[in-house]
Structure formats: structure tokens, C-alpha cells
Design an enzyme around this catalytic site. Structure first.
Site, PDB file in Angstrom:
ATOM      1  N   ALA A  29     -10.445  -3.833   7.927  1.00 36.23           N
ATOM      2  CA  ALA A  29     -10.283  -4.507   6.907  1.00 36.23           C
ATOM      3  C   ALA A  29      -9.234  -3.880   6.024  1.00 36.23           C
ATOM      4  O   ALA A  29      -8.633  -2.924   6.492  1.00 36.23           O
ATOM      5  CB  ALA A  29     -11.550  -4.657   5.841  1.00 36.23           C
ATOM      6  N   ASN A  30      -8.602  -4.675   5.189  1.00 41.61           N
ATOM      7  CA  ASN A  30      -7.601  -4.347   4.393  1.00 41.61           C
ATOM      8  C   ASN A  30      -8.196  -4.036   2.969  1.00 41.61           C
ATOM      9  O   ASN A  30      -9.343  -4.463   2.624  1.00 41.61           O
ATOM     10  CB  ASN A  30      -6.449  -5.423   4.058  1.00 41.61           C
ATOM     11  N   ARG A  31      -7.665  -3.225   2.040  1.00 41.41           N
ATOM     12  CA  ARG A  31      -8.117  -2.824   0.862  1.00 41.41           C
ATOM     13  C   ARG A  31      -7.822  -4.094  -0.123  1.00 41.41           C
ATOM     14  O   ARG A  31      -6.614  -4.506  -0.252  1.00 41.41           O
ATOM     15  CB  ARG A  31      -7.316  -1.746   0.258  1.00 41.41           C
ATOM     16  N   VAL A  96      -5.496 -10.628   4.205  1.00 37.50           N
ATOM     17  CA  VAL A  96      -6.148 -10.877   5.546  1.00 37.50           C
ATOM     18  C   VAL A  96      -5.598  -9.783   6.451  1.00 37.50           C
ATOM     19  O   VAL A  96      -4.611  -9.368   6.338  1.00 37.50           O
ATOM     20  CB  VAL A  96      -5.399 -12.378   5.717  1.00 37.50           C
TER      21      VAL A  96
END
Ligand code: C5P
Length: 217
Positions: A29-31, A96
């Protein structure tokens, strides 16, 4: 009653991160808190737009007055955005994940004593902004975000062209407190040039951006 300059207009917003499964318990995931995207969805709704907010996994509440579609992955996010077309306005704020695991395991991968860690093969995710910016059913106004740590204006101008957007809202995430925080300092980049806004609350950025959008209709 406040004036509703966006009455009758449809808007689709993405917000939050995406989660890309590695196995049933692990993900890439991204932050992203979703704060900025959710605030923009709410601000557009207050100006009368009919808003679909496509949100990745976040801990903040669904904004009022907005149709919220909850998704996990980039591929799900793209499908939900396409399902919300036709729309007049698209604002792609989500962080995303650029890549996902080439194969996600159906069962939890087990750590075995003495064995080397498994290799993680990545494949590219769809670029939702770029897809919508070049879509047969392209909204009249397509807005993207750019989180950069340097050369903000130059990267934003490049992104504008590459992704087929009308506006890139660029921010410098190297500034303390922007990522995951409540304040933001942005620069608006269009084909006509760049405009820097002062440091303000994410809610205020959302209000001003919604007003900027309303002026275009
Ligand atoms: O290329 P980069 O990720 O920096 O671009 C950021 C912009 O593109 C944001 O508006 C983001 O929501 C969007 N984006 C997207 N799908 C991706 C990657 C980025 O919609 N796979």
C-alpha cells in the site's frame, strides 16, 4: 440556502490508498489518510454536484451527502470509477499503488525456519487518472494530484500532458505534516501556467478547489 453552482453536474472522486494483496493477510500500500480526497468530495457535494466517492481502505468516516463506493485494489478502483461514468468532473486524489504482486496466494504464506524469504514479483497496476484522461467517455474536467518531494512544478507539468488532465494539483510531501496531516500547500498547474496557494487546511484546499472547479462550469 447556499448557492449551488454545480447542481445537475456529476463528479467522481478517488481517495485514500489502495491495498494490493500478497496473500490473505499481507498487502502492498501507499501511505494515505484519504483526508484530502474525502474533503474534496464533500465540498463538491455542498456546491450541488452529485458526487460518487470511490474510496480505498481508510479509517476516516464517509462524508455526508456523497455516494461512497468502498474498494480495496487499484483494479477495483478503476472499475468503480468507470461505473460512475458518464460524469462532468473527475478528481483523482487516491494514492494508488503503482504495482501489485504478480500472483497473490490463496493461503497465508508460511515462514519456514531456515528457508530464504520468498521473492516478490510485481506487475504494473492500471493508471486510473491516465485511463480516465484518455477515456472515450472522458469527463469534461479531469483533475489529478501529484505528490512529489522535489521539482514539484516541472513534474506536475509533465504529468498534466502525459495523463490527459486539465489540472494537476501538486504538493510537496517532503514538507512536514502534509502526509497524513491536516494541512496542505498546493500548486495548481494547467496548460496556462502555475498558481501557488498558501499553506492552509486540507478542508480549505477542498473548498477553494471546488470553487475553482465551479467557475469552469
Ligand atoms: O504518477 P503519479 O502516481 O505521481 O500520479 C499521481 C496522480 O495519478 C494522482 O492524481 C493519482 O490519483 C493518479 N494515479 C492513478 N492511478 C495510478 C497512479 C496514480 O489514478 N495507478
Amino acid at each position: 440556502e447556499a448557492p449551488k453552482p454545480l447542481a445537475g453536474k456529476r463528479a467522481v472522486i478517488t481517495s485514500g490508498p489502495t491495498h494490493e494483496a500478497i496473500d490473505p493477510v499481507r498487502y502492498i500500500a501507499n501511505r494515505s489518510s484519504g483526508r484530502q480526497g474525502h474533503a474534496i468530495a464533500a465540498a463538491l457535494a455542498r456546491l450541488g454536484a452529485e458526487v460518487t466517492l470511490v474510496s480505498g481502505p481508510v479509517t476516516i468516516a464517509d462524508p455526508a451527502g456523497v455516494n461512497v463506493v468502498h474498494v480495496e485494489s487499484a483494479r477495483e478502483m478503476l472499475s468503480a470509477v468507470e461505473a460512475a461514468l458518464p460524469a462532468d468532473i473527475a478528481v483523482m486524489v487516491a494514492a494508488v499503488a503503482d504495482w501489485r504482486a504478480a500472483d497473490s496466494a490463496d493461503q497465508k504464506m508460511k515462514k519456514k525456519p531456515g528457508e530464504a524469504p520468498p521473492p516478490l514479483q510485481l506487475v504494473e497496476n492500471p493508471d486510473i487518472l491516465k485511463t480516465i484522461g484518455h477515456h472515450a467517455n472522458r469527463p469534461r474536467l479531469v483533475v489529478g494530484f501529484a505528490a512529489e518531494t522535489r521539482d514539484v512544478a516541472a513534474y506536475a507539468a509533465d504529468k498534466l500532458a502525459r495523463k490527459g488532465a486539465d489540472l494537476i494539483v501538486a504538493n510537496d510531501v517532503s514538507k512536514e505534516g502534509v502526509m497524513g496531516g491536516v494541512r496542505n500547500q498546493v500548486m495548481l498547474v494547467t496548460k496556462d501556467g502555475a498558481e501557488a496557494w498558501p499553506d492552509m487546511d486540507k478542508a480549505e484546499v477542498a473548498e477553494k478547489l471546488a470553487a475553482w472547479i465551479a467557475k469552469r462550469f
